[in-house]
Design an enzyme around this catalytic site. Structure first.
Site, PDB file in Angstrom:
ATOM      1  N   ARG A   1      12.228 -38.941 -26.801  1.00 15.43           N
ATOM      2  CA  ARG A   1      11.958 -37.856 -25.849  1.00 15.43           C
ATOM      3  C   ARG A   1      13.203 -37.708 -24.987  1.00 15.43           C
ATOM      4  O   ARG A   1      13.591 -38.649 -24.286  1.00 15.43           O
ATOM      5  CB  ARG A   1      10.740 -38.184 -24.978  1.00 15.43           C
ATOM      6  CG  ARG A   1      10.665 -37.273 -23.772  1.00 15.43           C
ATOM      7  CD  ARG A   1       9.373 -37.372 -23.012  1.00 15.43           C
ATOM      8  NE  ARG A   1       8.293 -36.774 -23.759  1.00 15.43           N
ATOM      9  CZ  ARG A   1       7.118 -36.448 -23.220  1.00 15.43           C
ATOM     10  NH1 ARG A   1       6.886 -36.676 -21.941  1.00 15.43           N
ATOM     11  NH2 ARG A   1       6.178 -35.904 -23.968  1.00 15.43           N
TER      12      ARG A   1
ATOM     13  N   HIS B   1       8.271 -29.259 -28.746  1.00 18.24           N
ATOM     14  CA  HIS B   1       7.340 -30.386 -28.598  1.00 18.24           C
ATOM     15  C   HIS B   1       6.385 -30.379 -29.805  1.00 18.24           C
ATOM     16  O   HIS B   1       5.201 -30.084 -29.684  1.00 18.24           O
ATOM     17  CB  HIS B   1       6.571 -30.240 -27.278  1.00 18.24           C
ATOM     18  CG  HIS B   1       5.898 -31.506 -26.817  1.00 18.24           C
ATOM     19  ND1 HIS B   1       5.970 -32.694 -27.512  1.00 18.24           N
ATOM     20  CD2 HIS B   1       5.105 -31.756 -25.729  1.00 18.24           C
ATOM     21  CE1 HIS B   1       5.280 -33.625 -26.866  1.00 18.24           C
ATOM     22  NE2 HIS B   1       4.751 -33.077 -25.791  1.00 18.24           N
TER      23      HIS B   1
ATOM     24  N   GLN C   1       2.945 -32.413 -29.944  1.00 23.19           N
ATOM     25  CA  GLN C   1       1.877 -31.792 -29.161  1.00 23.19           C
ATOM     26  C   GLN C   1       1.230 -30.662 -29.957  1.00 23.19           C
ATOM     27  O   GLN C   1       0.001 -30.542 -30.009  1.00 23.19           O
ATOM     28  CB  GLN C   1       2.449 -31.249 -27.839  1.00 23.19           C
ATOM     29  CG  GLN C   1       1.419 -30.548 -26.967  1.00 23.19           C
ATOM     30  CD  GLN C   1       0.351 -31.488 -26.428  1.00 23.19           C
ATOM     31  OE1 GLN C   1       0.654 -32.508 -25.848  1.00 23.19           O
ATOM     32  NE2 GLN C   1      -0.921 -31.142 -26.647  1.00 23.19           N
TER      33      GLN C   1
ATOM     34  N   ASP D   1       0.844 -24.190 -19.668  1.00 20.45           N
ATOM     35  CA  ASP D   1       1.653 -25.384 -19.421  1.00 20.45           C
ATOM     36  C   ASP D   1       2.281 -25.217 -18.040  1.00 20.45           C
ATOM     37  O   ASP D   1       2.272 -24.107 -17.474  1.00 20.45           O
ATOM     38  CB  ASP D   1       2.737 -25.475 -20.517  1.00 20.45           C
ATOM     39  CG  ASP D   1       3.665 -26.680 -20.369  1.00 20.45           C
ATOM     40  OD1 ASP D   1       3.273 -27.662 -19.702  1.00 20.45           O
ATOM     41  OD2 ASP D   1       4.790 -26.629 -20.917  1.00 20.45           O
TER      42      ASP D   1
ATOM     43  N   CYS E   1      -1.456 -28.675 -22.564  1.00 13.53           N
ATOM     44  CA  CYS E   1      -0.858 -29.900 -23.117  1.00 13.53           C
ATOM     45  C   CYS E   1      -0.929 -31.057 -22.121  1.00 13.53           C
ATOM     46  O   CYS E   1      -0.837 -32.211 -22.515  1.00 13.53           O
ATOM     47  CB  CYS E   1       0.572 -29.644 -23.534  1.00 13.53           C
ATOM     48  SG  CYS E   1       1.606 -28.966 -22.216  1.00 13.53           S
TER      49      CYS E   1
ATOM     50  N   ARG F   1      -3.630 -36.182 -29.801  1.00  7.17           N
ATOM     51  CA  ARG F   1      -2.245 -36.664 -29.918  1.00  7.17           C
ATOM     52  C   ARG F   1      -2.237 -37.966 -30.724  1.00  7.17           C
ATOM     53  O   ARG F   1      -1.376 -38.176 -31.580  1.00  7.17           O
ATOM     54  CB  ARG F   1      -1.637 -36.912 -28.526  1.00  7.17           C
ATOM     55  CG  ARG F   1      -1.384 -35.675 -27.683  1.00  7.17           C
ATOM     56  CD  ARG F   1      -0.283 -34.812 -28.264  1.00  7.17           C
ATOM     57  NE  ARG F   1       0.971 -35.525 -28.407  1.00  7.17           N
ATOM     58  CZ  ARG F   1       1.873 -35.717 -27.426  1.00  7.17           C
ATOM     59  NH1 ARG F   1       1.662 -35.199 -26.245  1.00  7.17           N
ATOM     60  NH2 ARG F   1       2.995 -36.383 -27.645  1.00  7.17           N
TER      61      ARG F   1
HETATM   62  N1  NVA Z   1       6.923 -28.075 -20.670  1.00  8.36           N
HETATM   63  C1  NVA Z   1       6.552 -29.384 -20.219  1.00  8.36           C
HETATM   64  C2  NVA Z   1       5.684 -30.051 -21.245  1.00  8.36           C
HETATM   65  C3  NVA Z   1       5.143 -31.402 -20.826  1.00  8.36           C
HETATM   66  C4  NVA Z   1       4.339 -32.063 -21.897  1.00  8.36           C
HETATM   67  C5  NVA Z   1       7.801 -30.200 -19.931  1.00  8.36           C
HETATM   68  O1  NVA Z   1       8.730 -30.148 -20.740  1.00  8.36           O
HETATM   69  O2  NVA Z   1       7.853 -30.888 -18.914  1.00  8.36           O
HETATM   70  N1   CP Z   2       1.596 -33.609 -23.228  1.00  7.07           N
HETATM   71  C1   CP Z   2       2.479 -34.611 -23.138  1.00  7.07           C
HETATM   72  O1   CP Z   2       3.432 -34.702 -23.901  1.00  7.07           O
HETATM   73  O2   CP Z   2       2.211 -35.520 -22.163  1.00  7.07           O
HETATM   74  P1   CP Z   2       3.233 -36.637 -21.614  1.00  7.07           P
HETATM   75  O3   CP Z   2       4.396 -35.878 -21.013  1.00  7.07           O
HETATM   76  O4   CP Z   2       2.451 -37.379 -20.583  1.00  7.07           O
HETATM   77  O5   CP Z   2       3.661 -37.494 -22.742  1.00  7.07           O
END
Ligand code: NVA
Ligand code: CP
Length: 308
Positions: free
Chosen positions: A106, A133, A136, A228, A268, A296
């Site tokens: 990540r 992502h 997800q 989101d 999400c 997930r």
């Molecule tokens: N768009 C959000 C998704 C979190 C799962 C982010 O990137 O922070």
């Molecule tokens: N939805 C998601 O990816 O959650 P986290 O950022 O907590 O991993």
């Protein structure tokens, strides 16, 4: 279906048939998990998880998922490894390939995940970048399939920022046969590269991928309304400014009156109640939103079992 050794970097790299295969495997693993039937498909295998950004769901579901499959996980955070700073991504990838059977990353740039995958001899999974992502969205497709029984003849409207979630939803839905509308403010549309790519996939599956700046028009006839956060990880400094711009795009009872009669709401998570979604809407759809979070686990077990 043989996906062994394949990276899971973007849904664009997977055919509709491969995505359906992963979804079916995820369903089977979910059902078996419920009745306590274990499958040690990754016995003694190790997944390394690299987090340059925070996480709750991704870390917990990958660590628990690989344990349920008989393997184990090692989590490395940025303050420990300084990816790309202490040493090159290429060197890190080559070292970790000697220790483990798969890596999940990540981070910020999609290109960093791609570079890592290019140098690694083991499968690499994208656990979220600024652009995508995919894990997800595989879980989201599983949730949609469970609820509606199919992935066709449906419309998903994503309301909010044209971000990583919007990009991956467009790709995943277009590939699997779901119409997508992105309802977002002008200037916050998804990246044109992802939009055009999804529209190309949509042509093949006979679906539509479109952008609509009017949120009420965007949710018309939607079976799924998805939202989101307005400021993603890394955009914290813009959060206050964005609250003003995105106000008309809040998923609330009023907006949902314009959606289809059978509409469900997905998120999400993490959710910011009072911003992109009201407390009432989140609680009304809590069962399916937390099922989505649970999925997930099952979706990623299917990914790991298939590629590692
Ligand atoms: N768009 C959000 C998704 C979190 C799962 C982010 O990137 O922070
Ligand atoms: N939805 C998601 O990816 O959650 P986290 O950022 O907590 O991993």
């Amino acid at each position: 279906m043989n996906l062994k050794g394949k990276d899971f970097l973007t849904l664009a790299d997977f055919s509709k048939k491969e995505l359906l295969y992963l979804l079916n495997l995820a369903s089977r693993l979910k059902q078996d998990n419920k009745i306590g039937q274990t499958h040690h498909l990754l016995k003694n295998k190790t997944l390394i998880l690299i987090f340059i950004k925070p996480s709750l769901r991704t870390r917990a579901s990958f660590e628990i998922g690989i344990q349920q499959l008989g393997g184990n996980a090692l989590t490395l955070k940025q303050d420990e490894i300084n990816l790309g700073i202490r040493e090159t991504i290429a060197d890190t990838a080559r070292v970790l390939s000697r220790y483990a059977d798969g890596v999940m990353i990540r981070t910020f740039a999609q290109s960093d995940v791609e570079e890592f995958a290019q140098w690694a001899d083991i499968p690499v999974i994208n656990g979220l970048t600024d652009s995508t992502h995919p894990c997800q969205v595989l879980a989201d497709l599983l949730t949609i399939k469970e609820h509606f029984g199919e992935l066709e003849n449906l419309k998903l409207t994503y309301v909010g920022d044209g971000n990583n979630m919007a990009n991956s939803l467009m790709t995943g839905c277009a590939k699997s046969g779901i119409d997508v509308t992105i309802g977002c403010p002008s200037g916050y549309e998804p990246d044109s590269v992802f939009l055009e790519m999804a529209q190309n996939f949509a042509q093949k599956t006979g679906t539509i991928v479109e952008v609509e700046n009017d949120p009420q028009k965007a949710v018309k006839r939607a079976n799924i309304v998805y939202t989101d956060v307005w400021a993603s990880m890394g955009q914290e400094a813009e959060a206050e400014h964005r609250k003003e711009i995105f106000k008309p795009y809040q998923v609330n009872d009023e907006l949902l009156k314009h959606a289809g009669d059978d509409v469900i709401v997905l998120h999400c998570l993490p959710a910011h109640r009072g911003e992109e979604i009201t407390r009432q809407v989140l609680e009304k759809y809590a069962d399916i939103i937390f099922e989505e979070a649970e999925n997930r686990l099952h979706a990623q077990k299917a990914i790991m079992a298939s590629i590692m």
